[in-house]
Design an enzyme around this catalytic site. Structure first.
Site, PDB file in Angstrom:
ATOM      1  N   LYS A 138     -13.856   1.049  -3.971  1.00 16.89           N
ATOM      2  CA  LYS A 138     -14.835   1.351  -2.920  1.00 16.89           C
ATOM      3  C   LYS A 138     -15.968   2.214  -3.462  1.00 16.89           C
ATOM      4  O   LYS A 138     -17.142   2.008  -3.125  1.00 16.89           O
ATOM      5  CB  LYS A 138     -14.145   2.045  -1.745  1.00 16.89           C
ATOM      6  CG  LYS A 138     -13.164   1.166  -0.988  1.00 16.89           C
ATOM      7  CD  LYS A 138     -12.767   1.748   0.356  1.00 16.89           C
ATOM      8  CE  LYS A 138     -11.988   3.016   0.244  1.00 16.89           C
ATOM      9  NZ  LYS A 138     -11.487   3.507   1.547  1.00 16.89           N
ATOM     10  N   HIS A 147       6.429 -27.034   3.024  1.00 16.61           N
ATOM     11  CA  HIS A 147       5.626 -28.096   2.423  1.00 16.61           C
ATOM     12  C   HIS A 147       4.547 -27.529   1.501  1.00 16.61           C
ATOM     13  O   HIS A 147       3.602 -28.232   1.145  1.00 16.61           O
ATOM     14  CB  HIS A 147       5.002 -28.956   3.526  1.00 16.61           C
ATOM     15  CG  HIS A 147       6.020 -29.569   4.439  1.00 16.61           C
ATOM     16  ND1 HIS A 147       6.607 -30.796   4.189  1.00 16.61           N
ATOM     17  CD2 HIS A 147       6.604 -29.104   5.580  1.00 16.61           C
ATOM     18  CE1 HIS A 147       7.487 -31.069   5.143  1.00 16.61           C
ATOM     19  NE2 HIS A 147       7.497 -30.055   6.004  1.00 16.61           N
ATOM     20  N   GLU A 168       0.832  -1.200   0.000  1.00 19.63           N
ATOM     21  CA  GLU A 168       0.000   0.000   0.000  1.00 19.63           C
ATOM     22  C   GLU A 168       0.868   1.251   0.000  1.00 19.63           C
ATOM     23  O   GLU A 168       0.500   2.277  -0.579  1.00 19.63           O
ATOM     24  CB  GLU A 168      -0.943  -0.003   1.205  1.00 19.63           C
ATOM     25  CG  GLU A 168      -2.083   1.002   1.078  1.00 19.63           C
ATOM     26  CD  GLU A 168      -3.170   0.804   2.117  1.00 19.63           C
ATOM     27  OE1 GLU A 168      -4.253   0.299   1.753  1.00 19.63           O
ATOM     28  OE2 GLU A 168      -2.935   1.140   3.293  1.00 19.63           O
TER      29      GLU A 168
END
EC number: 5.3.1.9
Length: 504
Positions: A473, A364, A333
């Site tokens: 948004k 893994h 950000e």
């Protein structure tokens, strides 16, 4: 950065070193294991397996001086408007220390101390009640930092208060949290800088209704009047934050209220002390001996000179499992920008994609790609020298894996079977905390904050705005009526098709 006077020389070093074997670099500089290692307070750093040498580092530092990096640190700490697009200071460092003679920084430090004292009083009041659980509602910088620190430092047993975090607007997150709690013994904290954040307002409304009112609701906001009005919270239970602190840098402020509740107020103050101690190192140490500078320049080197598009963070301490997600926001950000401070296009790539996980689990999952994939992924390996759990053998095994994985990534191994050959040449930095204490964690987070700032100065971008999050948004708000069946005025044809599917 490519327009600096020293870039051509730096580029020549990259061409020389791009194909260099890390064991060959170690052989050429026998003192490298110790000369590329630093101890700063409770933190140890080893950069010996990065793919640069002294000449390349000298060229990097020359560009840092040309970019006036030391002056940039002064401007940051003194409260100058380093956030030029929003015409604001970025004084998160003043939340934890007063390191300059700049009046504005000293004033902010005093203001933060007053609010912290208020926060301590509220904690004492809460601890005197029959409340056993706290639900902290926030998102982004209002959630990731507090969640990380609370999870890392919470006591194994005997905690007076249990803190639960809810961030996602998905109602399942709140439902699962509240299902285990008693509303009569629960309090809530709503954290939002503007108190206009959709996720926090929706989840706050659910929590308000579930609690049966605002009697046990608290808020933290840079808009305390709106916070108090939105949920009828008494002004004495609303703590302020300020526009000179960005959300992703705010855990040191009253946004840390849930941290202090989870780990204790004294340990919260120790967290700030650790950060302030590293701040002093970042501000006052010459560039060539400054670990935050070296970490940031290493990221620039790997991104711009060696072409690495991603960066992995592996935490070999389960209590730091949330650190990669926190750093993902802090770094991406802050540095995910395509224009410079003056609005012109950047002349080089900026942020890498940051990702990672907790060792040994990640060995893994994605380590196959790290060892034998076609992409070279620089990595930070973070562990602890001393552990305070009773399982000493486990800790020895954990640290053996840190040593083994970093060696294998760097050195590789030849084999007559190409499927079993390891190319090596994968650079990494090892960071070791003496122990996972509040001071050490504060110092570690401070280091990463300053590393991000170093990178932003090198690229000439603003690390303290985040306009890239706004468009999505805005569109989401515009689409709400359509999803509710109140409007069908949607221009984008793909969105129209998806709406028809969602609305049945």
């Amino acid at each position: 950065m490519t327009q600096t006077n020293g870039f051509d020389a730096l580029h020549a070093h990259a061409q020389r070193l791009r194909g260099a074997a890390i064991p060959a670099l170690l052989a050429a500089e026998p003192e490298r294991p110790t000369q590329y290692a630093w101890q700063v307070g409770p933190l140890y750093f080893n950069f010996a397996r990065q793919k640069y040498d002294r000449a390349a580092l000298d060229a990097l530092f020359a560009i840092a001086r040309e970019r006036d990096l030391a002056g940039a640190f002064q401007r940051l700490f003194r409260g100058e408007q380093v956030n030029v697009t929003e015409q604001r200071a970025a004084l998160h460092t003043a939340l934890r220390g007063d390191l300059t003679d700049a009046p504005v920084a000293s004033e902010c430090y005093a203001t933060a101390a007053e609010v912290r004292e208020r926060m301590g009083a509220l904690i004492q009041q809460l601890e005197a009640t029959d409340v056993t659980d706290i639900v902290s509602v926030g998102i982004g910088g209002s959630d990731l930092g507090p969640r990380l620190v609370a999870d890392a430092l919470r006591p194994v047993s005997g905690a007076r208060l249990r803190v639960h975090f809810v961030s996602n607007v998905d109602g399942a997150a709140m439902q699962r949290t509240l299902a285990t709690l008693d509303p009569a013994r629960t309090a809530g904290i709503l954290i939002s800088k503007t108190f206009g954040t959709q996720e926090t307002l929706l989840n706050g409304s659910i929590l308000h209704a579930w609690l049966g009112g605002s009697e046990r609701l608290y808020a933290v906001s840079a808009n305390p009047e709106r916070a108090a009005k939105a949920f009828d919270i008494a002004p004495g239970r609303v703590l302020p934050m300020w526009d000179w602190v960005g959300g992703r840098y705010s855990l040191w402020s009253a946004v840390g209220f849930p941290i202090a509740l989870a780990i204790g107020f004294e340990r919260f103050e120790q967290l700030l002390e650790g950060a302030a101690q590293f701040d002093a190192h970042a501000l006052n140490t010459p560039l060539e001996e400054n670990v935050a500078v070296l970490h940031g320049l290493t990221a620039v080197w790997n991104r711009n000179l060696l072409g690495s598009a991603t960066h992995a963070v592996m935490t070999y301490d389960q209590r730091l499992a949330l650190l990669p997600a926190y750093l993902q926001q802090l770094v991406m950000e802050s540095l995910g920008k395509r224009v410079k401070l003056d609005g012109s296009a950047v002349d080089s790539d900026t942020v890498s994609v940051w990702w990672g996980g907790a060792g040994t689990d990640v060995q893994h999952s994605f380590f196959q790609a790290l060892h034998q994939g076609t992409s070279v992924v620089p990595a930070d390996f973070i562990g602890t020298v001393h552990n305070d759990d009773p399982y000493a053998e486990n800790h020895v095994a954990l640290m053996a894996n840190v040593l083994a994985q970093t060696e294998a990534l760097a050195n590789g191994q030849d084999s007559s079977d190409p499927h079993r050959s390891y190319p090596g040449g994968r650079p990494s930095t090892v960071i070791l905390l003496d122990a996972l204490t509040p001071q050490a964690l504060g110092a570690l987070i401070s280091m990463y904050e300053h590393s991000v700032y170093v990178q932003s100065v090198m690229w000439g971008i603003n690390a303290f705005d985040q306009f890239g999050v706004e468009l999505g948004k805005q569109l989401a708000s515009q689409l709400l009526p359509a999803l509710k069946g109140e409007s069908a005025d949607v221009a984008d044809p793909v969105t129209r098709e998806l709406l028809s599917k969602l609305r049945g």
